[in-house]
Design an enzyme around this catalytic site. Structure first.
Site, mmCIF file in Angstrom:
data_model
loop_
_atom_site.group_PDB
_atom_site.id
_atom_site.type_symbol
_atom_site.label_atom_id
_atom_site.label_comp_id
_atom_site.label_asym_id
_atom_site.label_seq_id
_atom_site.Cartn_x
_atom_site.Cartn_y
_atom_site.Cartn_z
ATOM 1 N N SER A 185 0.842 -1.199 0.000
ATOM 2 C CA SER A 185 0.000 0.000 0.000
ATOM 3 C C SER A 185 0.875 1.246 0.000
ATOM 4 O O SER A 185 2.019 1.224 0.460
ATOM 5 C CB SER A 185 -0.922 0.008 1.229
ATOM 6 O OG SER A 185 -1.842 1.082 1.168
ATOM 7 N N ASP A 186 0.319 2.319 -0.529
ATOM 8 C CA ASP A 186 1.021 3.599 -0.513
ATOM 9 C C ASP A 186 -0.009 4.715 -0.532
ATOM 10 O O ASP A 186 -1.102 4.553 -1.084
ATOM 11 C CB ASP A 186 1.957 3.731 -1.718
ATOM 12 C CG ASP A 186 2.924 4.890 -1.553
ATOM 13 O OD1 ASP A 186 3.924 4.721 -0.830
ATOM 14 O OD2 ASP A 186 2.673 5.966 -2.117
ATOM 15 N N GLN A 187 0.345 5.827 0.090
ATOM 16 C CA GLN A 187 -0.564 6.971 0.134
ATOM 17 C C GLN A 187 0.168 8.242 -0.277
ATOM 18 O O GLN A 187 1.278 8.516 0.177
ATOM 19 C CB GLN A 187 -1.133 7.156 1.540
ATOM 20 C CG GLN A 187 -2.183 8.257 1.632
ATOM 21 C CD GLN A 187 -2.722 8.411 3.049
ATOM 22 O OE1 GLN A 187 -2.052 8.953 3.910
ATOM 23 N NE2 GLN A 187 -3.927 7.913 3.279
ATOM 24 N N ALA A 226 -3.427 3.781 -2.344
ATOM 25 C CA ALA A 226 -3.400 2.654 -3.270
ATOM 26 C C ALA A 226 -3.151 1.353 -2.519
ATOM 27 O O ALA A 226 -2.439 1.327 -1.508
ATOM 28 C CB ALA A 226 -2.321 2.857 -4.318
#
Length: 201
Positions: free
Chosen positions: A76-78, A113
């Protein structure tokens, strides 16, 4: 999409060093381990925030899955999207002040994401959970007091909404409530089920 055996007994791995994501995944009461992904998070010149978040989430999941091919890996990434400009983790007090001053009184989209990958089965899904946030007009004293108390230097956009950062906001709009904290659990459950992981056991 490859066929995946339902309820496959595969280990679940969170490809992240974020304590926020770990705490969120613990809510599902699934056994999982944590593996740090080795991924260069430098944006590509001109890369849009949504594309950046999506690329990094998938890269993190793939990086860990390459070493653990039998596992179902979550990445995940933000990235905070301020008028098309990506804002990541501030890292320092000075950067956090600058971010919050720029976001004061403005609408920001936090692009969170999520990717789930299993190298052995060829399973791979990626999605983005956008969270639309409107910040209040913030004065300098408020910003300084907030940062002293919360120290959100490891949070994209310096806004720790699960803590005191909620007091900075006017409104939040999202179809996946935990996305703003860093891991959209509705999408996580959906993707894990698709990968053959039985979420409720």
């Amino acid at each position: 999409m490859p066929n995946v055996t339902e309820h496959a007994d595969r280990p679940v791995v969170l490809g992240s060093t974020s304590r926020y994501r770990r705490e969120l995944l613990e809510r599902l009461q699934l056994p999982f381990t944590v593996q740090a992904p080795e991924v260069d998070e430098t944006p590509v010149p001109g890369e849009a925030p949504l594309a950046l978040a999506r690329r990094l989430a998938l890269a993190k999941a793939r990086a860990v899955a390459a070493h653990l091919p039998g596992a179902v890996v979550i990445g995940s990434d933000q990235v905070a999207d301020l008028g098309g400009e990506p804002l990541g983790k501030p890292g320092t007090h000075e950067n956090a002040v600058a971010q919050l001053r720029r976001m004061s009184g403005r609408a920001v989209v936090f692009q969170t994401a999520l990717a789930v990958v299993c190298a052995e089965t060829g399973f791979e899904q990626v999605d983005v959970a956008p969270v639309h946030v409107r910040f209040r007009e913030l004065d300098g004293d408020e910003i300084e007091a907030y940062l002293r108390k919360e120290r959100p230097y490891d949070c994209a956009g310096s806004a720790k909404s699960e803590g005191l950062g909620i007091a900075l906001l006017e409104a939040i709009d999202s179809d996946d409530p935990t996305a703003l904290i860093g891991l959209p659990l509705i999408r996580t459950c959906r993707m894990l089920r698709a990968a053959g992981v039985r979420v409720i056991r």
